[in-house]
Design a protein around this motif. Structure first.
Motif, mmCIF file in Angstrom:
data_model
loop_
_atom_site.group_PDB
_atom_site.id
_atom_site.type_symbol
_atom_site.label_atom_id
_atom_site.label_comp_id
_atom_site.label_asym_id
_atom_site.label_seq_id
_atom_site.Cartn_x
_atom_site.Cartn_y
_atom_site.Cartn_z
ATOM 1 N N PHE A 144 -3.505 2.333 -9.008
ATOM 2 C CA PHE A 144 -2.055 2.371 -9.239
ATOM 3 C C PHE A 144 -1.440 3.659 -8.689
ATOM 4 O O PHE A 144 -0.312 3.647 -8.212
ATOM 5 C CB PHE A 144 -1.748 2.230 -10.729
ATOM 6 C CG PHE A 144 -1.869 0.823 -11.239
ATOM 7 C CD1 PHE A 144 -1.252 -0.221 -10.588
ATOM 8 C CD2 PHE A 144 -2.606 0.544 -12.394
ATOM 9 C CE1 PHE A 144 -1.366 -1.522 -11.056
ATOM 10 C CE2 PHE A 144 -2.713 -0.746 -12.863
ATOM 11 C CZ PHE A 144 -2.097 -1.787 -12.193
ATOM 12 N N VAL A 145 -2.172 4.772 -8.767
ATOM 13 C CA VAL A 145 -1.672 6.026 -8.184
ATOM 14 C C VAL A 145 -1.482 5.860 -6.676
ATOM 15 O O VAL A 145 -0.463 6.269 -6.105
ATOM 16 C CB VAL A 145 -2.643 7.193 -8.484
ATOM 17 C CG1 VAL A 145 -2.268 8.422 -7.656
ATOM 18 C CG2 VAL A 145 -2.610 7.534 -9.966
ATOM 19 N N LYS A 146 -2.459 5.238 -6.024
ATOM 20 C CA LYS A 146 -2.353 5.009 -4.577
ATOM 21 C C LYS A 146 -1.181 4.084 -4.251
ATOM 22 O O LYS A 146 -0.439 4.322 -3.290
ATOM 23 C CB LYS A 146 -3.655 4.403 -4.049
ATOM 24 C CG LYS A 146 -4.841 5.346 -4.059
ATOM 25 C CD LYS A 146 -6.090 4.652 -3.543
ATOM 26 C CE LYS A 146 -7.298 5.575 -3.607
ATOM 27 N NZ LYS A 146 -8.543 4.887 -3.161
ATOM 28 N N GLN A 147 -1.015 3.021 -5.058
ATOM 29 C CA GLN A 147 0.075 2.076 -4.815
ATOM 30 C C GLN A 147 1.429 2.757 -4.997
ATOM 31 O O GLN A 147 2.357 2.531 -4.226
ATOM 32 C CB GLN A 147 -0.038 0.881 -5.771
ATOM 33 C CG GLN A 147 -1.208 -0.045 -5.482
ATOM 34 C CD GLN A 147 -1.100 -0.694 -4.118
ATOM 35 O OE1 GLN A 147 -1.802 -0.328 -3.177
ATOM 36 N NE2 GLN A 147 -0.210 -1.646 -3.986
ATOM 37 N N HIS A 148 1.514 3.592 -6.038
ATOM 38 C CA HIS A 148 2.765 4.288 -6.317
ATOM 39 C C HIS A 148 3.109 5.248 -5.180
ATOM 40 O O HIS A 148 4.261 5.341 -4.747
ATOM 41 C CB HIS A 148 2.638 5.065 -7.632
ATOM 42 C CG HIS A 148 3.897 5.726 -8.083
ATOM 43 N ND1 HIS A 148 4.944 5.030 -8.636
ATOM 44 C CD2 HIS A 148 4.291 7.021 -8.036
ATOM 45 C CE1 HIS A 148 5.931 5.868 -8.917
ATOM 46 N NE2 HIS A 148 5.560 7.092 -8.563
ATOM 47 N N THR A 149 2.095 5.944 -4.670
ATOM 48 C CA THR A 149 2.297 6.879 -3.558
ATOM 49 C C THR A 149 2.732 6.136 -2.302
ATOM 50 O O THR A 149 3.650 6.557 -1.590
ATOM 51 C CB THR A 149 1.009 7.667 -3.283
ATOM 52 O OG1 THR A 149 0.624 8.367 -4.474
ATOM 53 C CG2 THR A 149 1.206 8.662 -2.157
ATOM 54 N N ALA A 150 2.058 5.004 -2.023
ATOM 55 C CA ALA A 150 2.388 4.217 -0.833
ATOM 56 C C ALA A 150 3.804 3.663 -0.916
ATOM 57 O O ALA A 150 4.541 3.659 0.077
ATOM 58 C CB ALA A 150 1.381 3.084 -0.670
ATOM 59 N N LEU A 151 4.203 3.200 -2.107
ATOM 60 C CA LEU A 151 5.550 2.656 -2.288
ATOM 61 C C LEU A 151 6.588 3.750 -2.102
ATOM 62 O O LEU A 151 7.653 3.530 -1.495
ATOM 63 C CB LEU A 151 5.674 2.025 -3.677
ATOM 64 C CG LEU A 151 6.990 1.291 -3.998
ATOM 65 C CD1 LEU A 151 7.233 0.181 -2.987
ATOM 66 C CD2 LEU A 151 6.947 0.727 -5.409
ATOM 67 N N GLY A 152 6.297 4.950 -2.619
ATOM 68 C CA GLY A 152 7.218 6.069 -2.444
ATOM 69 C C GLY A 152 7.402 6.435 -0.987
ATOM 70 O O GLY A 152 8.509 6.733 -0.536
ATOM 71 N N MET A 153 6.321 6.378 -0.217
ATOM 72 C CA MET A 153 6.387 6.683 1.208
ATOM 73 C C MET A 153 7.189 5.630 1.953
ATOM 74 O O MET A 153 7.981 5.945 2.851
ATOM 75 C CB MET A 153 4.976 6.789 1.792
ATOM 76 C CG MET A 153 4.191 7.993 1.311
ATOM 77 S SD MET A 153 2.483 8.015 1.910
ATOM 78 C CE MET A 153 2.737 8.205 3.660
ATOM 79 N N LEU A 154 7.034 4.364 1.574
ATOM 80 C CA LEU A 154 7.790 3.290 2.214
ATOM 81 C C LEU A 154 9.280 3.431 1.933
ATOM 82 O O LEU A 154 10.116 3.226 2.817
ATOM 83 C CB LEU A 154 7.283 1.926 1.704
ATOM 84 C CG LEU A 154 5.988 1.417 2.299
ATOM 85 C CD1 LEU A 154 5.533 0.168 1.555
ATOM 86 C CD2 LEU A 154 6.150 1.119 3.797
ATOM 87 N N LYS A 155 9.625 3.792 0.696
ATOM 88 C CA LYS A 155 11.029 3.934 0.329
ATOM 89 C C LYS A 155 11.703 5.071 1.088
ATOM 90 O O LYS A 155 12.902 5.032 1.360
ATOM 91 C CB LYS A 155 11.159 4.189 -1.180
ATOM 92 C CG LYS A 155 11.033 2.939 -2.046
ATOM 93 C CD LYS A 155 11.363 3.257 -3.481
ATOM 94 C CE LYS A 155 12.833 3.583 -3.641
ATOM 95 N NZ LYS A 155 13.187 3.977 -5.022
#
Length: 307
Positions: free
Chosen positions: A294-305
Motif C-alpha cells: 500500500f505504501v508503494k501504491q500510495h507513492t505511485a498514485l501521488g507521482m501520477l497526480k
C-alpha cells in the motif's frame, strides 16, 4: 479422571460446536459428518455425567456446566493451534493456508494484484480469498484474516491499520455537461448523487477551518462500491469515490474530479484477525507485505497526480 486421547478429540469437537453455533457447522469446519460430531458430544456428556448443551430442533444453549467446560476446551484448542503455528514458524519456507475475507471492490482493485505478487514470493502459502461486501463473522466462518473499511467493533478480534486511502468527488463529463459542474459545497446539495449504502449519507468537506456537511441523495443507491463507480461513470449522478478507484478513469477522461481544494474524510483500511492467529508466521508475512504494498501504491498514485 484421566483424559484419554479420544476425549481430547471430543473436547475439540465440543469447542467447535459452541463456536460455530450448530452441530452441522462444526462438523463442516472439522471435516466430519454431523453424526460423528453428535457422537462426540453425547459421549462427552456420558463420560462427564452432565448435560453440556440444551438442544432442541432449532436452538442450542450452554448449560452452566457447559459454559465452564467450554472455557477449558477453548484453551486446549487454542494451545494446539499455537503449537502448530510455532512449528510452522520454525520452517525455513512459510507454508499453509490463509483464508481471507475482503470487500469486492477493494479486493479486485488492490488485494488481488497484491496477492498476485505475494504468491510469487511465497508460493507455498495457499490463499483462499472470499470477496463479499458483507461483514462476515471471521471466527465462525473460519477466516484467518479480513479486510475492512471501518474501525474494529468486535472486541474478540485484533486489528491492524493497513493504509489510509484518499477520496474524491467525481462525476462523468456527460453529467456535468447536462447539469453543470458544482463550484461550491452548497451547490452539491442540488445535484443527484449515487449513494453508497454501506457508508454515511453525510459528506463533510473542510477548507480554511470551515466545515460543510452535505446530505447525499439521489435516485440510485447500491451496497457495492464497484457498482457505485460504474453508475457515476454512466452519468447518473456524482459520487464520493476512493482515489485509487477514480484516478484511472480520470486519466481516461471518463470521470472528472470536482472541489478538489476541499478536504473530505479519508478511508482507513484495517485488517482484523482472531487473537490466536497473531503468532502465525504466514499471516504476519501477509500483513507486512500488504502494508508495504500500500505504501508503494500510495507513492505511485501521488507521482501520477503530480504529472
Amino acid at each position: 479422571m484421566k483424559v484419554s486421547f479420544e476425549q481430547l478429540k471430543s473436547m475439540v469437537v465440543f469447542a467447535q460446536i459452541v463456536e460455530q453455533g450448530s452441530l452441522t457447522a462444526a462438523a463442516k469446519q472439522l471435516g466430519l459428518t454431523r453424526a460423528v460430531a453428535s457422537y462426540h458430544l453425547k459421549k462427552l456428556e456420558t463420560q462427564l455425567e452432565v448435560t453440556l448443551l440444551n438442544r432442541s430442533t432449532r436452538t442450542m444453549a450452554l448449560t452452566e456446566a457447559g459454559i465452564a467446560y467450554y472455557e477449558r476446551c477453548r484453551i486446549i484448542t487454542e494451545q494446539a493451534n499455537a503449537a502448530n503455528q510455532q512449528i510452522e514458524n520454525i520452517k525455513s519456507e512459510p507454508q499453509g493456508l490463509l483464508k481471507i475475507s475482503c470487500p469486492v471492490n477493494v479486493g479486485m482493485q488492490l488485494i488481488v494484484p497484491a496477492i498476485n505478487t505475494f504468491k510469487r514470493q511465497y508460493p507455498k502459502i495457499q490463499i483462499d480469498l472470499q470477496l463479499t461486501d458483507d461483514v462476515v463473522d471471521i471466527i465462525k466462518n473460519g477466516f484467518d484474516f479480513a479486510i475492512r473499511g471501518v474501525a474494529l467493533s468486535d472486541s474478540n478480534l485484533q486489528a491492524t491499520k493497513l493504509t489510509t486511502m484518499s477520496t474524491c468527488i467525481c462525476g462523468a463529463p456527460e453529467y456535468f455537461a447536462h447539469f453543470g459542474k458544482p463550484k461550491t459545497p452548497l451547490e452539491l446539495a442540488e445535484h443527484q448523487w449515487v449513494v453508497y449504502q454501506l457508508g454515511s449519507k453525510t459528506l463533510t468537506l473542510q477548507k480554511d477551518g470551515k466545515k460543510h456537511d452535505i446530505t447525499m441523495q439521489g435516485g440510485l443507491s447500491t451496497n457495492n462500491a464497484a457498482a457505485r463507480t460504474a453508475f457515476v461513470e454512466a452519468g447518473h449522478g456524482i459520487g464520493r469515490i476512493p482515489l485509487y478507484d477514480a484516478w484511472p478513469k480520470v486519466q481516461a477522461g471518463l470521470l472528472e474530479i470536482i472541489l478538489d481544494d476541499y478536504k473530505s474524510k479519508d478511508i482507513e483500511l484495517y485488517g482484523v484477525f482472531p487473537p490466536g492467529a497473531a503468532g502465525s508466521k504466514k499471516l504476519r508475512l501477509f500483513i507486512d507485505y500488504l502494508k508495504a504494498y500500500f505504501v508503494k501504491q500510495h507513492t505511485a498514485l501521488g507521482m501520477l497526480k503530480s504529472t
